[in-house]
Write a protein that holds these residues in place. Structure first.
Motif, short mmCIF file in Angstrom:
data_model
loop_
_atom_site.label_atom_id
_atom_site.label_comp_id
_atom_site.label_asym_id
_atom_site.label_seq_id
_atom_site.Cartn_x
_atom_site.Cartn_y
_atom_site.Cartn_z
N GLY A 225 0.83 15.08 -2.60
CA GLY A 225 -0.32 15.24 -1.71
C GLY A 225 -0.86 13.94 -1.16
O GLY A 225 -1.98 13.90 -0.63
N ILE A 226 -0.10 12.87 -1.27
CA ILE A 226 -0.48 11.56 -0.73
C ILE A 226 0.77 10.94 -0.09
O ILE A 226 1.85 11.52 -0.14
N LYS A 227 0.62 9.78 0.53
CA LYS A 227 1.76 9.09 1.12
C LYS A 227 2.13 7.88 0.27
O LYS A 227 1.26 7.11 -0.13
N GLU A 228 3.41 7.73 0.01
CA GLU A 228 3.89 6.57 -0.72
C GLU A 228 4.25 5.46 0.28
O GLU A 228 4.96 5.72 1.25
N LEU A 229 3.77 4.27 0.03
CA LEU A 229 4.07 3.15 0.91
C LEU A 229 5.45 2.56 0.60
O LEU A 229 5.86 2.48 -0.56
N LYS A 230 6.15 2.13 1.64
CA LYS A 230 7.33 1.30 1.44
C LYS A 230 6.84 -0.11 1.11
O LYS A 230 5.72 -0.50 1.49
N VAL A 231 7.67 -0.87 0.41
CA VAL A 231 7.27 -2.22 -0.01
C VAL A 231 8.30 -3.24 0.45
O VAL A 231 9.50 -3.01 0.34
N LYS A 232 7.79 -4.37 0.97
CA LYS A 232 8.65 -5.50 1.37
C LYS A 232 8.45 -6.65 0.39
O LYS A 232 7.32 -6.93 -0.03
N LYS A 233 9.52 -7.34 0.07
CA LYS A 233 9.39 -8.52 -0.78
C LYS A 233 8.61 -9.62 -0.07
O LYS A 233 7.85 -10.36 -0.67
N ASP A 234 8.85 -9.72 1.25
CA ASP A 234 8.13 -10.71 2.07
C ASP A 234 8.10 -10.19 3.50
O ASP A 234 8.64 -9.12 3.81
N ALA A 235 7.46 -10.97 4.38
CA ALA A 235 7.27 -10.52 5.76
C ALA A 235 8.58 -10.26 6.49
O ALA A 235 8.66 -9.41 7.38
N GLN A 236 9.63 -11.00 6.15
CA GLN A 236 10.92 -10.85 6.81
C GLN A 236 11.82 -9.83 6.11
O GLN A 236 12.89 -9.48 6.63
N GLY A 237 11.40 -9.35 4.96
CA GLY A 237 12.23 -8.45 4.17
C GLY A 237 12.23 -7.03 4.69
O GLY A 237 11.41 -6.64 5.53
N GLU A 238 13.17 -6.26 4.16
CA GLU A 238 13.28 -4.85 4.53
C GLU A 238 12.21 -4.05 3.82
O GLU A 238 11.89 -4.30 2.65
N ALA A 239 11.64 -3.05 4.53
CA ALA A 239 10.68 -2.14 3.91
C ALA A 239 11.47 -1.10 3.12
O ALA A 239 12.22 -0.31 3.69
N VAL A 240 11.31 -1.11 1.80
CA VAL A 240 12.12 -0.26 0.93
C VAL A 240 11.25 0.86 0.35
O VAL A 240 10.19 0.60 -0.24
#
Length: 295
Positions: A225-240
């Motif tokens: 019932g909520i949204k899970e955020l993708k996470v990046k290691k840094d600004a240039q990294g891939e959103a995982v």
């Protein structure tokens, strides 16, 4: 003087009748009758600790007790730190922890248990950051998450969202999830006092589900019932995204193991229960609950 024959015959008859009776044997008691012998391991195992692992521990216990009617597995939460403290104090058989035991805790445990504690990885998890389903933000870097939870970033517009205040939800400091985020995201720094402490991951999810500007964190199994955020290691990294594949492979930056800690090498019913959790059936329950197999 001759002994009367009648008393001797009476005694002999009583002895003969007694010898003809079948002796009572516990192995012949019907399992459905009171006092019946129960096959398999018997006894009580107390399991305490990580709130992240409570649901998983309860499911394991329920299934195990169905096939082991002589066993009683008692599972309670309170946080990883609480479980490890109970292990050190000798008030639980198994501590559940969503973080590795600290060296100071290990040394305290060894004062009571010279050959312990014994660490058993039982599952894998990914720490997920939750936002309201209406929040337009889909991904954040670890640096942005750190800024939010240190109190340096206070409005969603500063991370690509709406011009609205960020409402923070956190866990109590006895939680292994709290410790993991503090160590891996905040670099050991303290959470901002603005973060509201919640008693469990389910409470965090519930609060974020009601608060459009909220953000919280917890185990991936609770993300409903909520949204899970993708996470990046840094600004240039891939959103995982915190998917099964990404968590098990380690591609998701906030993957972690979930542990059992014991005072010594498992034996008896404790070992039977732990072996069950690591069996194919036990690891299937890990998937059913929403976590990921250790093996």
């Amino acid at each position: 003087m001759r002994t009367p024959l009648a008393p001797l015959l009476t005694v002999s008859l009583l002895v003969l009748l007694a010898g003809c009776r079948r002796p009572h044997s516990s192995s012949q008691v019907d399992a459905g009758t009171p006092g019946a012998a129960v096959k398999g391991p018997q006894g009580t195992v107390t399991v305490k600790g990580s709130d992240t692992m409570v649901l998983l521990g309860q499911r394991w216990a329920e299934r195990f007790m169905k096939t082991h009617p002589g066993a009683k597995i008692q599972v309670t939460g309170g946080g990883s730190g609480t479980g490890i403290a109970a292990l050190i104090n000798g008030t639980t058989d198994i501590a559940m922890s969503s973080r590795p035991i600290k060296e100071a805790e290990r040394q305290l445990a060894r004062q009571r248990y010279p050959h312990g504690p014994v660490e058993v990885p039982v599952a894998r998890d990914g720490i997920t950051f939750y936002v309201h389903e209406s929040n337009p933000v889909d991904a954040l870097t670890i640096a942005q998450l750190k800024g939010i939870y240190l109190g340096d970033i206070t409005r969603w517009k500063d991370v690509g969202g709406k011009d609205a205040p960020i409402v923070l939800y956190s866990r109590e400091n006895s939680s292994g999830t709290y410790t993991f985020v503090k160590d891996e995201v905040l670099g050991g720094e303290d959470f901002t006092p603005r973060a509201m402490t919640m008693p469990g991951t389910a409470a965090v999810v519930h609060a974020v589900g009601l608060e459009r500007n909220g953000i919280g964190y917890g185990g991936s199994a609770y993300a409903r019932g909520i949204k899970e955020l993708k996470v990046k290691k840094d600004a240039q990294g891939e959103a995982v995204a915190p998917t099964s594949e990404n968590i098990q492979s380690g591609a998701y930056p906030l993957s972690r193991r979930l542990f059992f800690y014991l005072p010594r090498e498992a034996a008896g019913i404790d070992k039977e229960f732990i072996d069950y959790t690591l069996s194919p059936e036990g690891q299937q329950i890990v998937l059913e609950v929403g976590y990921f197999p250790e093996k």
